[in-house]
Every structure is written in structure tokens, then in C-alpha cells.
Write a protein that holds these residues in place. Structure first.
Motif, short mmCIF file in Angstrom:
data_model
loop_
_atom_site.label_atom_id
_atom_site.label_comp_id
_atom_site.label_asym_id
_atom_site.label_seq_id
_atom_site.Cartn_x
_atom_site.Cartn_y
_atom_site.Cartn_z
N GLU A 3 6.11 -12.22 -3.34
CA GLU A 3 5.54 -13.07 -2.29
C GLU A 3 6.67 -13.92 -1.72
O GLU A 3 7.32 -14.66 -2.46
CB GLU A 3 4.45 -13.96 -2.89
CG GLU A 3 3.85 -14.94 -1.91
CD GLU A 3 2.80 -14.33 -1.00
OE1 GLU A 3 2.61 -14.87 0.09
OE2 GLU A 3 2.19 -13.32 -1.38
N ILE A 4 6.90 -13.79 -0.42
CA ILE A 4 7.96 -14.56 0.25
C ILE A 4 7.33 -15.40 1.35
O ILE A 4 6.61 -14.87 2.20
CB ILE A 4 9.05 -13.64 0.85
CG1 ILE A 4 9.70 -12.82 -0.25
CG2 ILE A 4 10.09 -14.47 1.60
CD1 ILE A 4 10.68 -11.77 0.25
N THR A 5 7.60 -16.71 1.30
CA THR A 5 7.10 -17.61 2.33
C THR A 5 8.30 -18.26 3.01
O THR A 5 9.10 -18.93 2.38
CB THR A 5 6.20 -18.70 1.73
OG1 THR A 5 5.11 -18.08 1.04
CG2 THR A 5 5.67 -19.63 2.80
N LEU A 6 8.40 -17.99 4.31
CA LEU A 6 9.44 -18.58 5.16
C LEU A 6 8.76 -19.51 6.16
O LEU A 6 7.54 -19.44 6.33
CB LEU A 6 10.20 -17.47 5.90
CG LEU A 6 10.90 -16.44 5.01
CD1 LEU A 6 11.38 -15.26 5.84
CD2 LEU A 6 12.05 -17.07 4.27
N PRO A 7 9.52 -20.36 6.84
CA PRO A 7 8.88 -21.27 7.81
C PRO A 7 8.03 -20.56 8.86
O PRO A 7 7.03 -21.10 9.31
CB PRO A 7 10.07 -21.98 8.46
CG PRO A 7 11.13 -21.95 7.40
CD PRO A 7 10.95 -20.62 6.71
N ASP A 8 8.39 -19.33 9.23
CA ASP A 8 7.67 -18.65 10.31
C ASP A 8 6.80 -17.47 9.86
O ASP A 8 6.13 -16.85 10.66
CB ASP A 8 8.65 -18.18 11.38
CG ASP A 8 9.71 -17.25 10.82
OD1 ASP A 8 9.88 -17.19 9.59
OD2 ASP A 8 10.38 -16.58 11.62
N LYS A 9 6.81 -17.14 8.55
CA LYS A 9 5.97 -16.04 8.07
C LYS A 9 5.81 -16.09 6.56
O LYS A 9 6.63 -16.68 5.85
CB LYS A 9 6.54 -14.69 8.51
CG LYS A 9 7.92 -14.37 7.98
CD LYS A 9 8.42 -13.05 8.54
CE LYS A 9 9.92 -12.95 8.39
NZ LYS A 9 10.45 -11.81 9.07
N SER A 10 4.74 -15.45 6.10
CA SER A 10 4.46 -15.39 4.67
C SER A 10 3.73 -14.09 4.40
O SER A 10 2.79 -13.74 5.12
CB SER A 10 3.59 -16.57 4.25
OG SER A 10 3.28 -16.47 2.88
N ASN A 11 4.17 -13.38 3.33
CA ASN A 11 3.53 -12.11 3.03
C ASN A 11 4.00 -11.61 1.67
O ASN A 11 4.96 -12.14 1.11
CB ASN A 11 3.87 -11.07 4.11
CG ASN A 11 2.78 -10.04 4.28
OD1 ASN A 11 1.98 -9.81 3.38
ND2 ASN A 11 2.75 -9.42 5.45
N SER A 12 3.34 -10.58 1.17
CA SER A 12 3.78 -9.88 -0.03
C SER A 12 4.56 -8.66 0.42
O SER A 12 4.14 -7.95 1.35
CB SER A 12 2.58 -9.43 -0.87
OG SER A 12 1.95 -10.55 -1.43
N TYR A 13 5.67 -8.41 -0.24
CA TYR A 13 6.55 -7.32 0.15
C TYR A 13 6.94 -6.48 -1.06
O TYR A 13 6.97 -6.98 -2.18
CB TYR A 13 7.85 -7.88 0.78
CG TYR A 13 7.63 -8.71 2.00
CD1 TYR A 13 7.49 -8.13 3.25
CD2 TYR A 13 7.57 -10.10 1.91
CE1 TYR A 13 7.28 -8.89 4.39
CE2 TYR A 13 7.37 -10.87 3.04
CZ TYR A 13 7.23 -10.27 4.27
OH TYR A 13 7.02 -11.03 5.38
N SER A 14 7.27 -5.22 -0.80
CA SER A 14 7.84 -4.38 -1.86
C SER A 14 9.24 -4.91 -2.15
O SER A 14 9.78 -5.74 -1.40
CB SER A 14 7.92 -2.93 -1.39
OG SER A 14 8.91 -2.80 -0.37
N LYS A 15 9.85 -4.42 -3.22
CA LYS A 15 11.20 -4.87 -3.58
C LYS A 15 12.18 -4.64 -2.44
O LYS A 15 12.93 -5.54 -2.06
CB LYS A 15 11.66 -4.13 -4.84
CG LYS A 15 13.05 -4.52 -5.29
CD LYS A 15 13.47 -3.73 -6.51
CE LYS A 15 14.91 -4.05 -6.86
NZ LYS A 15 15.39 -3.29 -8.01
N SER A 16 12.17 -3.44 -1.85
CA SER A 16 13.14 -3.15 -0.78
C SER A 16 12.85 -3.96 0.48
O SER A 16 13.77 -4.45 1.13
CB SER A 16 13.17 -1.65 -0.46
OG SER A 16 11.90 -1.20 -0.04
N GLN A 17 11.58 -4.14 0.83
CA GLN A 17 11.23 -4.96 1.99
C GLN A 17 11.64 -6.41 1.74
O GLN A 17 12.18 -7.07 2.63
CB GLN A 17 9.73 -4.92 2.26
CG GLN A 17 9.20 -3.64 2.82
CD GLN A 17 7.68 -3.66 2.89
OE1 GLN A 17 7.00 -4.08 1.95
NE2 GLN A 17 7.15 -3.21 4.02
#
Length: 82
Positions: A3-17
């Protein structure tokens, strides 16, 4: 997944993504310093909270890692503008 949360987006990603998302973030925000504010353990997970100073701003950064076998793996990373 991570799970990555940045100031402009947040989502669950695969390892490579997730790797690509973080590479892009750090390419646009070169790191100047990182200071740990707090770290600890909770229910088998380890976490760290700190202040990340980059060329494009300062972020409160929270990292959660989980034990998988003999390795710690990134579970969640959050960057919030200060």
C-alpha cells in the motif's frame, strides 16, 4: 502487494508496480535527509515514522513492515506533506 500513499494518489500495488511508483516519486523528489521520529513493533509488524526532506518538500513518512519467513517485507508506506 504494498500500500503506497502519496500526496496525489493512494493504492495497493504489486511489487513491480510499487517499485516503479517509488522510483518515480524519488526521481521527482530527490532526498536531502531523513530523520527517524519514532520506531517500534506492533503485532509482529515493525514500523518507523520520520521526517523526509526532499528537493520538492518535506513529508511525514510512515513505513510498516511485516515478517514473512526470515525476511521483513514492506507492507505500507505513506508520504504526507508537512
Amino acid at each position: 502487494t504494498v500500500e503506497i500513499t502519496l500526496p496525489d494518489k493512494s493504492n495497493s500495488y504489486s511489487k513491480s508496480q510499487g517499485e516503479m511508483i517509488l522510483k518515480d516519486f524519488f526521481a521527482n523528489a530527490p532526498v536531502k535527509s531523513f530523520d527517524v521520529i519514532h520506531k517500534g513493533e506492533n503485532a509482529g509488524s515493525k514500523y518507523c515514522i520520520g521526517t523526509l526532506v526532499t528537493a520538492s518538500g518535506t513529508y511525514r513518512t510512515t513505513v510498516f513492515m511485516k515478517q514473512k519467513g526470515d525476511k521483513l517485507v514492506l507492507q505500507t508506506i505513506t508520504f504526507e506533506h508537512k
